[in-house]
Design a protein around this motif. Structure first.
Motif, PDB file in Angstrom:
ATOM      1  N   ASN A  26       0.065  -9.144   2.575  1.00  0.00           N
ATOM      2  CA  ASN A  26      -0.522  -7.660   2.306  1.00  0.00           C
ATOM      3  C   ASN A  26       0.324  -6.736   2.320  1.00  0.00           C
ATOM      4  O   ASN A  26       0.766  -5.918   1.500  1.00  0.00           O
ATOM      5  N   CYS A  35       0.787  -1.250  -3.686  1.00  0.00           N
ATOM      6  CA  CYS A  35      -0.401  -1.424  -3.956  1.00  0.00           C
ATOM      7  C   CYS A  35      -1.305  -1.344  -2.801  1.00  0.00           C
ATOM      8  O   CYS A  35      -0.775  -1.195  -1.667  1.00  0.00           O
ATOM      9  N   ARG A  37      -4.101  -3.329  -0.121  1.00  0.00           N
ATOM     10  CA  ARG A  37      -4.276  -4.680   0.504  1.00  0.00           C
ATOM     11  C   ARG A  37      -5.105  -5.562  -0.403  1.00  0.00           C
ATOM     12  O   ARG A  37      -6.200  -4.943  -1.161  1.00  0.00           O
ATOM     13  N   SER A  38      -5.096  -6.685  -0.627  1.00  0.00           N
ATOM     14  CA  SER A  38      -5.850  -7.684  -1.444  1.00  0.00           C
ATOM     15  C   SER A  38      -7.235  -7.533  -1.218  1.00  0.00           C
ATOM     16  O   SER A  38      -7.767  -7.497   0.080  1.00  0.00           O
ATOM     17  N   TYR A  52      -3.224  -9.213  -6.308  1.00  0.00           N
ATOM     18  CA  TYR A  52      -3.213  -7.704  -6.078  1.00  0.00           C
ATOM     19  C   TYR A  52      -3.090  -6.986  -7.366  1.00  0.00           C
ATOM     20  O   TYR A  52      -2.919  -7.548  -8.342  1.00  0.00           O
TER      21      TYR A  52
END
Length: 166
Positions: A26, A35, A37-38, A52
């Motif tokens: 992450n 991006c 965190r998932s 992601y």
């Protein structure tokens, strides 16, 4: 005698090496691609998958860089530590830029999350709220192996399939 904080019930039994690798992945994706965190992860002992939302499909060179960075972090043998903080203190601190908890987000916590939050810290690389099981240091993860990826152009979703080899 100090009393253990009361935390939420945990309904999963993670495989600690894979779960700790999820934390590293992450933060690696945040740093490499900017991006979040998932929000879509399925972490298992044999094979894991995590997605992601990105602004572009990573090319093979970028995929290799993700795998290489993960194995560098594992080899650094970073300590995995825990600390307990109150939600109020954490919320106040995260609003201050550059504070001890800068970047910690509470938006993935369930609505009924306890007042006491357990933060998992991996060296100076990552910190986030989590009540799951983890290894004591990153060297215990083993080797990170990317098994494959998928790109969903419509949703801008990049899925990574991986396993850890001990």
């Amino acid at each position: 005698m100090e009393q253990e904080p009361i935390l939420n019930e945990h309904n999963k039994e993670e495989f600690p090496p894979s779960h700790t690798a999820e934390h590293l992945l992450n933060q690696t994706m945040i740093r490499m691609f900017g991006c979040e965190r998932s929000r879509n992860a399925h972490i298992e002992r044999k094979k894991s998958k995590i997605s992601y939302i990105l602004d572009h499909k990573p090319d093979r060179k970028e995929e290799k860089a993700i795998e290489d960075r993960m194995n560098e972090l594992i080899a650094e043998d970073l300590p995995v530590t825990f600390e307990f903080v109150s939600r109020a203190d954490l919320t106040a601190e995260t609003t201050a830029s550059g504070g001890r908890y800068a970047g910690v987000s509470l938006d993935k916590l369930p609505d009924d999350a306890s007042e006491t939050i357990r933060l998992v810290r991996i060296g100076d690389y990552d910190v986030c709220p989590c009540i799951g099981r983890h290894v004591r240091s990153t060297a215990q993860i083993g080797r990170f192996e990317m098994l494959g990826t998928n790109w969903d152009e419509m949703n801008r979703s990049f899925r990574i399939r991986f396993k850890v080899i001990q």
